[in-house]
Design a protein around this motif. Structure first.
Motif, PDB file in Angstrom:
ATOM      1  N   ALA A 132     123.036 -60.292 110.625  1.00 43.45           N
ATOM      2  CA  ALA A 132     124.494 -60.346 110.577  1.00 43.45           C
ATOM      3  C   ALA A 132     124.983 -61.789 110.585  1.00 43.45           C
ATOM      4  N   LEU A 133     124.371 -62.621 111.429  1.00 48.52           N
ATOM      5  CA  LEU A 133     124.776 -64.023 111.498  1.00 48.52           C
ATOM      6  C   LEU A 133     124.482 -64.760 110.200  1.00 48.52           C
ATOM      7  N   ILE A 134     123.330 -64.496 109.601  1.00 44.66           N
ATOM      8  CA  ILE A 134     123.007 -65.139 108.330  1.00 44.66           C
ATOM      9  C   ILE A 134     124.003 -64.725 107.254  1.00 44.66           C
ATOM     10  N   THR A 135     124.307 -63.431 107.201  1.00 47.95           N
ATOM     11  CA  THR A 135     125.203 -62.924 106.159  1.00 47.95           C
ATOM     12  C   THR A 135     126.618 -63.443 106.334  1.00 47.95           C
ATOM     13  N   ARG A 136     127.138 -63.323 107.561  1.00 46.50           N
ATOM     14  CA  ARG A 136     128.495 -63.808 107.803  1.00 46.50           C
ATOM     15  C   ARG A 136     128.540 -65.336 107.793  1.00 46.50           C
ATOM     16  N   GLY A 137     127.443 -65.962 108.167  1.00 49.10           N
ATOM     17  CA  GLY A 137     127.375 -67.414 108.065  1.00 49.10           C
ATOM     18  C   GLY A 137     127.451 -67.877 106.623  1.00 49.10           C
ATOM     19  N   LEU A 138     126.806 -67.137 105.739  1.00 49.42           N
ATOM     20  CA  LEU A 138     126.888 -67.458 104.313  1.00 49.42           C
ATOM     21  C   LEU A 138     128.321 -67.336 103.815  1.00 49.42           C
ATOM     22  N   ALA A 139     129.034 -66.307 104.294  1.00 48.37           N
ATOM     23  CA  ALA A 139     130.440 -66.152 103.905  1.00 48.37           C
ATOM     24  C   ALA A 139     131.276 -67.324 104.410  1.00 48.37           C
ATOM     25  N   GLU A 140     130.980 -67.771 105.625  1.00 44.86           N
ATOM     26  CA  GLU A 140     131.684 -68.900 106.224  1.00 44.86           C
ATOM     27  C   GLU A 140     131.426 -70.182 105.426  1.00 44.86           C
ATOM     28  N   MET A 141     130.163 -70.405 105.105  1.00 46.97           N
ATOM     29  CA  MET A 141     129.773 -71.554 104.285  1.00 46.97           C
ATOM     30  C   MET A 141     130.499 -71.541 102.946  1.00 46.97           C
TER      31      MET A 141
ATOM     32  N   MET B 128     116.780 -58.531 115.479  1.00 47.63           N
ATOM     33  CA  MET B 128     116.838 -58.958 114.076  1.00 47.63           C
ATOM     34  C   MET B 128     118.106 -58.495 113.376  1.00 47.63           C
ATOM     35  N   ASN B 129     118.707 -57.394 113.838  1.00 47.57           N
ATOM     36  CA  ASN B 129     119.980 -56.968 113.266  1.00 47.57           C
ATOM     37  C   ASN B 129     121.039 -58.047 113.463  1.00 47.57           C
ATOM     38  N   ALA B 130     121.069 -58.610 114.673  1.00 48.61           N
ATOM     39  CA  ALA B 130     122.042 -59.664 114.967  1.00 48.61           C
ATOM     40  C   ALA B 130     121.784 -60.891 114.105  1.00 48.61           C
ATOM     41  N   ARG B 131     120.506 -61.234 113.948  1.00 48.05           N
ATOM     42  CA  ARG B 131     120.173 -62.394 113.117  1.00 48.05           C
ATOM     43  C   ARG B 131     120.632 -62.184 111.679  1.00 48.05           C
TER      44      ARG B 131
ATOM     45  N   ALA C   5     121.056 -66.467 119.199  1.00 47.92           N
ATOM     46  CA  ALA C   5     120.865 -65.016 119.231  1.00 47.92           C
ATOM     47  C   ALA C   5     119.415 -64.654 119.508  1.00 47.92           C
ATOM     48  N   ASP C   6     118.493 -65.391 118.930  1.00 47.03           N
ATOM     49  CA  ASP C   6     117.070 -65.130 119.177  1.00 47.03           C
ATOM     50  C   ASP C   6     116.705 -65.464 120.620  1.00 47.03           C
ATOM     51  N   GLY C   7     117.276 -66.555 121.143  1.00 43.17           N
ATOM     52  CA  GLY C   7     117.009 -66.923 122.529  1.00 43.17           C
ATOM     53  C   GLY C   7     117.529 -65.889 123.512  1.00 43.17           C
ATOM     54  N   LEU C   8     118.606 -65.213 123.127  1.00 46.50           N
ATOM     55  CA  LEU C   8     119.168 -64.142 123.946  1.00 46.50           C
ATOM     56  C   LEU C   8     118.478 -62.802 123.697  1.00 46.50           C
ATOM     57  N   ALA C   9     117.511 -62.783 122.776  1.00 47.33           N
ATOM     58  CA  ALA C   9     116.777 -61.557 122.429  1.00 47.33           C
ATOM     59  C   ALA C   9     117.719 -60.465 121.928  1.00 47.33           C
ATOM     60  N   LEU C  10     118.645 -60.845 121.037  1.00 55.94           N
ATOM     61  CA  LEU C  10     119.608 -59.880 120.517  1.00 55.94           C
ATOM     62  C   LEU C  10     119.082 -59.078 119.336  1.00 55.94           C
TER      63      LEU C  10
END
Length: 346
Positions: free
Chosen positions: A229-238, A224-227, A217-222
């Motif tokens: 979201a990924l951390i939060t939903r990634g935590l749920a996935e974990m 900090m909101n996207a980052r 997401a950072d490489g695509l310049a999406l």
């Protein structure tokens, strides 16, 4: 060779002279007599005479009292007359089976079968999708009974520099937790104790995969909101995977869950994030890996997904990462698939 101080009764043997093994050996020198075993004789020579690990941490001065060897016999002999000892495995997941086999074959003969053993690797075994403790248990069984895992939000370089760090030691055995604390809790290193081996290991494995996603997401310049979201939903996935495997929910909001995830997903020293950034910027995986950049998340992503699917657990971020890594799906298409998922309750 530098003589060992007789003032410290605890002896610590670190198997593996990579950056993390070297950093932990450095940290343990505050409380213990320490020897590090290196596969490469030159690395052992440099640590003993130059007090440097020129391959992995060339600019870090190591304690003069830190000993090194390239002989397993010498390494285990170092512990034999100790009143208290600990073995730390500083090897990656890919090597844990081999290292445990070494312990099984050497420790009983040396009278060291009750010595506590800690591993520090993070991930799922690539071929079997087993966590480190499952690999260790299958090989060591009751031969080496006192084992555990050391994990937490930590970059080896910062630990070697003596910067503040908090780690968790998890084991079913109080002697392992106590011995690890005695060896490493000093100065700027804080050790917390847990009995949740499964939760700690799942957190350590999955944070690497989610960090690749954040890097993409950072490489695509999406943004900090996207980052976030990924951390939060990634935590749920974990957490979903960890709970089904038997982990404790509280573990995933602690150092080895959220703490390690935030560090690895945002820190510039994170190799997993760096791989993701390179992918997001258009580089292909073979080119990235051929440049010498390695990341545990690449090795364990497919294994984690395989384990999740066998348990019918939904892991959309892990699936997206695997599609980019191994199925030639473009990073932008993988993100679009994630965004096109139907709305659901959090």
């Amino acid at each position: 060779m530098t003589s060992v101080s007789t003032l410290l009764p605890l002896r610590v043997l670190v198997l593996g002279a990579g950056s993390w093994g070297t950093a932990l050996a450095h940290a343990a020198c505050h409380n213990a007599q320490v020897m590090i075993w290196a596969r490469d004789p030159k690395t052992a020579h440099d640590i003993n005479l130059q007090h440097r690990n020129r391959r992995y941490l060339p600019d870090i001065a190591l304690p003069a009292g830190l000993l090194a060897c390239d002989s397993l016999e010498q390494a285990f002999a170092f512990l034999q007359d100790a009143s208290s000892s600990l073995i730390i495995l500083g090897t990656p997941v890919a090597a844990i089976a081999h290292t445990c086999a070494i312990l099984r074959d050497h420790l009983p003969a040396a009278g060291l079968q009750t010595t506590p053993v800690l591993w520090t690797c993070k991930g799922f075994e690539q071929q079997t999708a087993r966590l480190p403790h499952e690999v260790a248990q299958a090989i060591l069984a009751d031969t080496i009974p006192h084992t555990g895992v050391l994990s937490g939000p930590s970059f080896a370089r910062e630990v070697a520099q003596g910067l503040p760090v908090a780690l968790t030691v998890a084991s079913r055995h109080e002697c392992v937790r106590t011995r690890a604390t005695a060896a490493l809790h000093a100065g700027n290193t804080r050790i917390y104790r847990s009995q949740d081996v499964v939760g700690v290991e799942v957190g350590g494995a999955m944070k690497n995969v989610i960090a690749i996603a954040c890097g993409i997401a950072d490489g695509l310049a999406l943004g900090m909101n996207a980052r976030a979201a990924l951390i939060t939903r990634g935590l749920a996935e974990m957490s979903r995977l960890g709970l089904v495997l038997g982990g404790d929910a509280a573990t995933f909001s602690g150092l080895t869950g959220l703490g390690d995830l935030v560090l690895t997903a945002t820190g510039d020293l994170s190799r997993n994030r760096q791989v993701g950034v390179a992918l997001g910027q258009g580089q292909d995986l073979d080119t990235i890996l051929s440049s010498g950049m390695t990341a545990e998340g690449v090795r364990c992503a497919q294994a984690a997904l395989m384990r999740a699917r066998s348990l019918d657990i939904d892991m959309p971020i892990t699936e997206a990462v695997c599609s980019v890594l191994f199925d030639k799906v473009s990073p932008l298409d993988a993100v679009s698939r994630l965004l096109s998922r139907e709305s659901r309750s959090e």
